[in-house]
Enzyme design. Structure first.
Site, PDB file in Angstrom:
ATOM      1  N   HIS A 307      -6.072  -9.195  -0.255  1.00  0.00           N
ATOM      2  CA  HIS A 307      -5.569 -10.519   0.103  1.00  0.00           C
ATOM      3  C   HIS A 307      -5.975 -11.492  -0.984  1.00  0.00           C
ATOM      4  O   HIS A 307      -7.063 -11.365  -1.550  1.00  0.00           O
ATOM      5  CB  HIS A 307      -6.156 -10.969   1.454  1.00  0.00           C
ATOM      6  CG  HIS A 307      -5.385 -12.075   2.072  1.00  0.00           C
ATOM      7  ND1 HIS A 307      -5.595 -13.391   1.729  1.00  0.00           N
ATOM      8  CD2 HIS A 307      -4.393 -12.062   2.986  1.00  0.00           C
ATOM      9  CE1 HIS A 307      -4.756 -14.132   2.427  1.00  0.00           C
ATOM     10  NE2 HIS A 307      -4.010 -13.360   3.195  1.00  0.00           N
ATOM     11  N   ASP A 363      -1.733  -7.074   8.187  1.00  0.00           N
ATOM     12  CA  ASP A 363      -0.573  -6.195   8.313  1.00  0.00           C
ATOM     13  C   ASP A 363      -0.924  -4.717   8.415  1.00  0.00           C
ATOM     14  O   ASP A 363      -0.035  -3.892   8.638  1.00  0.00           O
ATOM     15  CB  ASP A 363       0.358  -6.400   7.102  1.00  0.00           C
ATOM     16  CG  ASP A 363       1.069  -7.727   7.189  1.00  0.00           C
ATOM     17  OD1 ASP A 363       1.439  -8.107   8.310  1.00  0.00           O
ATOM     18  OD2 ASP A 363       1.236  -8.379   6.160  1.00  0.00           O
TER      19      ASP A 363
HETATM   20  N1  CMC Z   1      -3.928  -1.525  -3.478  1.00  0.00           N
HETATM   21  C1  CMC Z   1      -4.487  -1.188  -4.664  1.00  0.00           C
HETATM   22  N2  CMC Z   1      -4.978  -2.062  -5.535  1.00  0.00           N
HETATM   23  C2  CMC Z   1      -4.896  -3.359  -5.216  1.00  0.00           C
HETATM   24  C3  CMC Z   1      -4.340  -3.795  -4.008  1.00  0.00           C
HETATM   25  C4  CMC Z   1      -3.850  -2.816  -3.119  1.00  0.00           C
HETATM   26  N3  CMC Z   1      -3.304  -3.160  -1.954  1.00  0.00           N
HETATM   27  N4  CMC Z   1      -4.395  -5.141  -3.939  1.00  0.00           N
HETATM   28  C5  CMC Z   1      -4.955  -5.542  -5.073  1.00  0.00           C
HETATM   29  N5  CMC Z   1      -5.274  -4.463  -5.842  1.00  0.00           N
HETATM   30  C6  CMC Z   1      -5.956  -4.469  -7.127  1.00  0.00           C
HETATM   31  C7  CMC Z   1      -5.039  -4.912  -8.252  1.00  0.00           C
HETATM   32  O1  CMC Z   1      -4.396  -3.799  -8.850  1.00  0.00           O
HETATM   33  C8  CMC Z   1      -6.011  -5.601  -9.185  1.00  0.00           C
HETATM   34  O2  CMC Z   1      -6.721  -4.615  -9.876  1.00  0.00           O
HETATM   35  P1  CMC Z   1      -7.207  -4.894 -11.418  1.00  0.00           P
HETATM   36  O3  CMC Z   1      -8.168  -6.048 -11.304  1.00  0.00           O
HETATM   37  O4  CMC Z   1      -7.813  -3.617 -11.841  1.00  0.00           O
HETATM   38  O5  CMC Z   1      -5.949  -5.233 -12.175  1.00  0.00           O
HETATM   39  C9  CMC Z   1      -6.993  -6.291  -8.235  1.00  0.00           C
HETATM   40  O6  CMC Z   1      -6.974  -5.476  -7.041  1.00  0.00           O
HETATM   41  C10 CMC Z   1      -6.617  -7.720  -7.877  1.00  0.00           C
HETATM   42  O7  CMC Z   1      -5.283  -7.693  -7.385  1.00  0.00           O
HETATM   43  P2  CMC Z   1      -4.239  -8.872  -7.567  1.00  0.00           P
HETATM   44  O8  CMC Z   1      -2.852  -8.326  -7.408  1.00  0.00           O
HETATM   45  O9  CMC Z   1      -4.549  -9.629  -8.814  1.00  0.00           O
HETATM   46  O10 CMC Z   1      -4.628  -9.779  -6.331  1.00  0.00           O
HETATM   47  P3  CMC Z   1      -3.729 -10.913  -5.707  1.00  0.00           P
HETATM   48  O11 CMC Z   1      -4.663 -11.842  -5.038  1.00  0.00           O
HETATM   49  O12 CMC Z   1      -2.783 -11.472  -6.709  1.00  0.00           O
HETATM   50  O13 CMC Z   1      -2.845 -10.110  -4.639  1.00  0.00           O
HETATM   51  C11 CMC Z   1      -2.017  -9.198  -2.633  1.00  0.00           C
HETATM   52  C12 CMC Z   1      -3.031 -10.167  -3.273  1.00  0.00           C
HETATM   53  C13 CMC Z   1      -2.030  -9.365  -1.119  1.00  0.00           C
HETATM   54  C14 CMC Z   1      -0.592  -9.519  -3.133  1.00  0.00           C
HETATM   55  C15 CMC Z   1      -2.401  -7.750  -3.042  1.00  0.00           C
HETATM   56  O14 CMC Z   1      -3.698  -7.443  -2.574  1.00  0.00           O
HETATM   57  C16 CMC Z   1      -1.383  -6.711  -2.527  1.00  0.00           C
HETATM   58  O15 CMC Z   1      -0.372  -6.470  -3.173  1.00  0.00           O
HETATM   59  N6  CMC Z   1      -1.671  -6.106  -1.323  1.00  0.00           N
HETATM   60  C17 CMC Z   1      -0.730  -5.172  -0.760  1.00  0.00           C
HETATM   61  C18 CMC Z   1       0.364  -5.944  -0.070  1.00  0.00           C
HETATM   62  C19 CMC Z   1      -0.095  -6.558   1.232  1.00  0.00           C
HETATM   63  O16 CMC Z   1      -0.745  -5.915   2.059  1.00  0.00           O
HETATM   64  N7  CMC Z   1       0.299  -7.826   1.455  1.00  0.00           N
HETATM   65  C20 CMC Z   1      -0.007  -8.540   2.684  1.00  0.00           C
HETATM   66  C21 CMC Z   1      -0.899  -9.712   2.452  1.00  0.00           C
HETATM   67  S1  CMC Z   1      -1.576 -10.339   3.981  1.00  0.00           S
HETATM   68  C22 CMC Z   1      -0.226 -10.902   4.869  1.00  0.00           C
HETATM   69  C23 CMC Z   1       0.297 -12.181   4.365  1.00  0.00           C
HETATM   70  O17 CMC Z   1      -0.474 -13.136   4.175  1.00  0.00           O
HETATM   71  O18 CMC Z   1       1.503 -12.269   4.207  1.00  0.00           O
END
Ligand code: CMC
Length: 429
Positions: A307, A363
């Site tokens: 998140h 989720d």
């Molecule tokens: N699985 C594997 N690796 C992950 C994941 C994941 N679900 N989420 C983040 N990472 C890794 C990412 O690859 C990165 O690694 P590195 O630092 O080595 O490059 C690190 O963790 C930070 O990730 P980020 O994408 O920069 O983090 P963000 O804050 O931009 O993204 C997120 C947040 C929710 C988009 C992401 O965690 C994600 O894609 N999660 C899966 C989708 C999901 O479950 N979304 C629902 C969010 S909650 C409901 C809502 O509010 O709508």
């Protein structure tokens, strides 16, 4: 007043920027004067450090895993209130007493129908249209109705009736989307049922057949809606605020929020979680799937994990996990729960997830509950949208009634060509 000193090393100019004190949580530096004083804009893709507004609706602390609506912890609201009380709280700032609760519920019931000509809009959609596509279009088309009560920039009661209309009609529209997708006629709401009971009735009853609302399903949906009702300045809420800041019709602003919610990084994640669990299929494949997630070249993420704000357990995920167990006790076991729990167990002890502070989010388990309630995967994000409409419209009201409200207009770091001359056609390459 606390200030922060900004110094431009090139010119040597020093300017103090005020630090704004919150009632709770993070302090915020007011950089409004930065461009005027220094001629610089700030650059913060994804709003990692930027507060886009002031708000008194929802507070969340991602490090502590704390979520409050109007100051009340989400755990207490989920236990002691129903979704409509939570809607009232988000809209009006306080929980309703018994009389206000009844008046509010009656008003929601009064507005739960949609016009017959709006019902006919559904015939225009292909039978296999995604329910979120229909939802976005139909909520937007509410803009074409209710002109009588759209003096929303000036009239307090017009804003409130718009909010109640939206909250009341979301389940009716959602159920009509579902019925259209299976080729069945839509069902009119019943005034004797609860908000979530009515939704289940409109989705699953058949004309001429008796339908009993299952109380476990009704309560589970109600709690899920409370958990999804608001979440501070998330992508879809910020979209509603930005769209609404131009003074556009509130239904159109909310439709923009629904479109934003649809994406798999936001509300579309619950759908993606179930597809992921189905793809994994078997407990024996969980470890190889986790290995794929950790391989950056695979492009695979563990959906329902991570998140932007929570760097600790999402408090909503804990509550949802408990409901998931209760629902499956009543509706029968789903092997996907075993898969989800094994994925969680491995991830929570794996350095990849620990170092990145990746925990289950709202989720991760919600899709399993929806599946147990026989809600099809394509409808999961629609369920989220019904609940979040309460948050969207509360934020829209807060934004539009703000003193000195301005249209939202971010700046950019331009990386295109600098000024050049248009060549004549024969000289172009
Ligand atoms: N699985 C594997 N690796 C992950 C994941 C994941 N679900 N989420 C983040 N990472 C890794 C990412 O690859 C990165 O690694 P590195 O630092 O080595 O490059 C690190 O963790 C930070 O990730 P980020 O994408 O920069 O983090 P963000 O804050 O931009 O993204 C997120 C947040 C929710 C988009 C992401 O965690 C994600 O894609 N999660 C899966 C989708 C999901 O479950 N979304 C629902 C969010 S909650 C409901 C809502 O509010 O709508």
């Amino acid at each position: 007043m606390t200030t922060i000193t900004f110094k431009d090393e090139t010119s040597g100019k020093v300017v103090q920027m005020p630090v704004l004190e919150p009632t709770y949580g993070h302090r915020v530096v007011d950089i409004g004067k930065l461009a005027k004083e220094f001629g610089y804009f700030t650059y913060d893709p994804g709003f990692m450090s930027t507060a886009s507004c002031q708000s008194a609706i929802t507070y969340l602390d991602g490090d502590k895993g704390e979520l409050l609506y109007r100051g009340y912890p989400i755990e207490q609201l989920a236990e002691k209130c129903n979704f409509l009380e939570v809607c009232y709280l988000l809209l009006y700032g306080e929980l309703p007493d018994a009389e206000k609760k009844q008046v509010f519920e009656t008003s929601i019931t009064r507005h739960n129908r949609i016009r017959e000509n709006l019902r006919r809009f559904f015939h225009g959609f292909n039978y296999d249209a995604h329910p979120m596509a229909m939802m976005t279009a139909v909520v937007s088309s509410l803009s074409a109705f209710f002109h009588d009560r759209l003096n929303v920039l000036k009239d307090d009661e017009d804003r409130m009736v718009t909010a109640r209309r939206l909250i009341a009609k979301m389940p009716t529209i959602a159920a009509a989307c579902y019925k259209h997708s299976i080729g069945d006629p839509s069902i009119y709401p019943r005034d004797d049922l609860s908000y979530t009971g009515n939704l289940l009735y409109m989705m699953f009853s058949l004309p001429g057949k008796r339908y009993e609302v299952n109380p476990v399903a009704e309560r589970a949906l109600d709690v899920l809606f409370t958990l999804h009702a608001d979440h501070e300045q998330n992508a879809s809420t910020s979209t509603v605020r930005l769209a609404g800041s131009s003074g556009t019709n509130p239904y159109a602003a909310v439709a923009a929020g629904i479109a934003c919610l649809w994406g798999p990084a936001h509300g579309g994640a619950n759908e993606a979680v179930i597809r992921m669990l189905d793809e994994i299929g078997d407990l024996s494949k969980v470890e190889s799937f986790i290995a794929k997630v950790k391989d950056k070249n695979s492009g695979v993420r563990l959906m329902g994990f991570g998140h932007r704000v929570y760097k600790n357990f999402d408090p909503r995920a804990r509550i949802i996990k408990d409901i998931c167990h209760q629902v499956l006790e009543s509706f029968g076991h789903d092997p996907r729960l075993d898969l989800a729990m094994r994925l969680e167990e491995i991830a929570l002890s794996d350095p990849y997830f620990i170092e990145r502070k990746l925990y289950p989010n709202v989720d991760f388990y919600s899709g399993i509950i929806y599946s147990a309630l026989k809600i099809p995967v394509e409808m999961f994000t629609v369920m989220f949208a019904i609940a979040r409409a309460a948050g969207w419209i509360s934020h829209w009201i807060e934004m539009i009634t703000e003193k000195d409200q301005k249209i939202g207009r971010p700046r950019q770091l331009y990386i295109g060509n600098s000024r050049r001359t248009v060549p004549v056609l024969s000289e172009r390459q």
